[in-house]
Design an enzyme around this catalytic site. Structure first.
Site, short mmCIF file in Angstrom:
data_model
loop_
_atom_site.label_atom_id
_atom_site.label_comp_id
_atom_site.label_asym_id
_atom_site.label_seq_id
_atom_site.Cartn_x
_atom_site.Cartn_y
_atom_site.Cartn_z
CG HIS A 31 -1.86 -0.88 1.38
ND1 HIS A 31 -3.11 -1.52 2.00
CD2 HIS A 31 -2.22 -2.19 0.56
CE1 HIS A 31 -4.11 -1.88 1.80
NE2 HIS A 31 -3.65 -2.62 1.27
CD GLU A 57 -1.91 4.25 3.25
OE1 GLU A 57 -3.05 4.25 3.35
OE2 GLU A 57 -1.60 3.17 2.25
CB CYS A 71 -6.65 -0.50 5.18
SG CYS A 71 -4.73 -0.86 5.21
CB CYS A 116 -2.33 1.48 6.80
SG CYS A 116 -1.40 0.68 4.49
#
Length: 148
Positions: A46, A48, A76, A79
């Site tokens: 992801h 992040e 999410c 993260c």
């Protein structure tokens, strides 16, 4: 947030879910990331996560307690957990994520009272632009018959 949005646009152009993130430390962008889940065949890739790893490498420190993360959508749970572990100071995000958001929408990991670190959260920055890019991406996917 405009720099995070540029990263999201890169993800969109690479046919990844268009999420972008940047880490800011002492007023400077020190790390960037955009989703690369499909490209790397890695569910943890992801925006992040990639930006956090890059920032920690840049600062040569696992703690990012003087840094802020700008991200185009609410992080999410994975993260958000990583943000807590990194002890990031602040998260600023664009669009809320009512399905998986872990900064207040579905869960609030970044400010969970039983965890040892809490993060200042701001939302809605470039919300319309961030949301529109995501909607455009999934609309395109549905037309192709490849919705995730």
């Amino acid at each position: 947030m405009s720099e995070a949005f540029k990263e999201a646009q890169k993800a969109f152009d690479e046919d990844e879910v268009p999420v972008g993130a940047v880490v800011v430390h002492q007023g400077r962008v020190i790390a960037r990331g955009h989703n690369q889940v499909e490209r790397l065949k890695d569910p943890t890739a992801h925006a992040e996560m990639l930006a956090l790893t890059s920032a920690a490498n840049y600062l040569d420190c696992k703690w990012l307690n003087e840094a802020s993360l700008y991200v185009t959508i609410e992080p999410c749970s994975m993260c958000a957990g990583a943000l807590v572990l990194a002890r990031i100071k602040e998260v600023i995000f664009g669009a809320c994520d009512p399905k998986t958001g872990a900064c207040g929408s579905v869960a609030n990991i970044v400010n969970h009272k039983k965890l040892n670190h809490r993060i200042k959260v701001s939302s809605g920055v470039l919300k319309d632009e961030c949301s529109s890019l995501l909607k455009e991406f999934f609309k395109k996917k549905r037309k192709k018959g490849h919705a995730n």
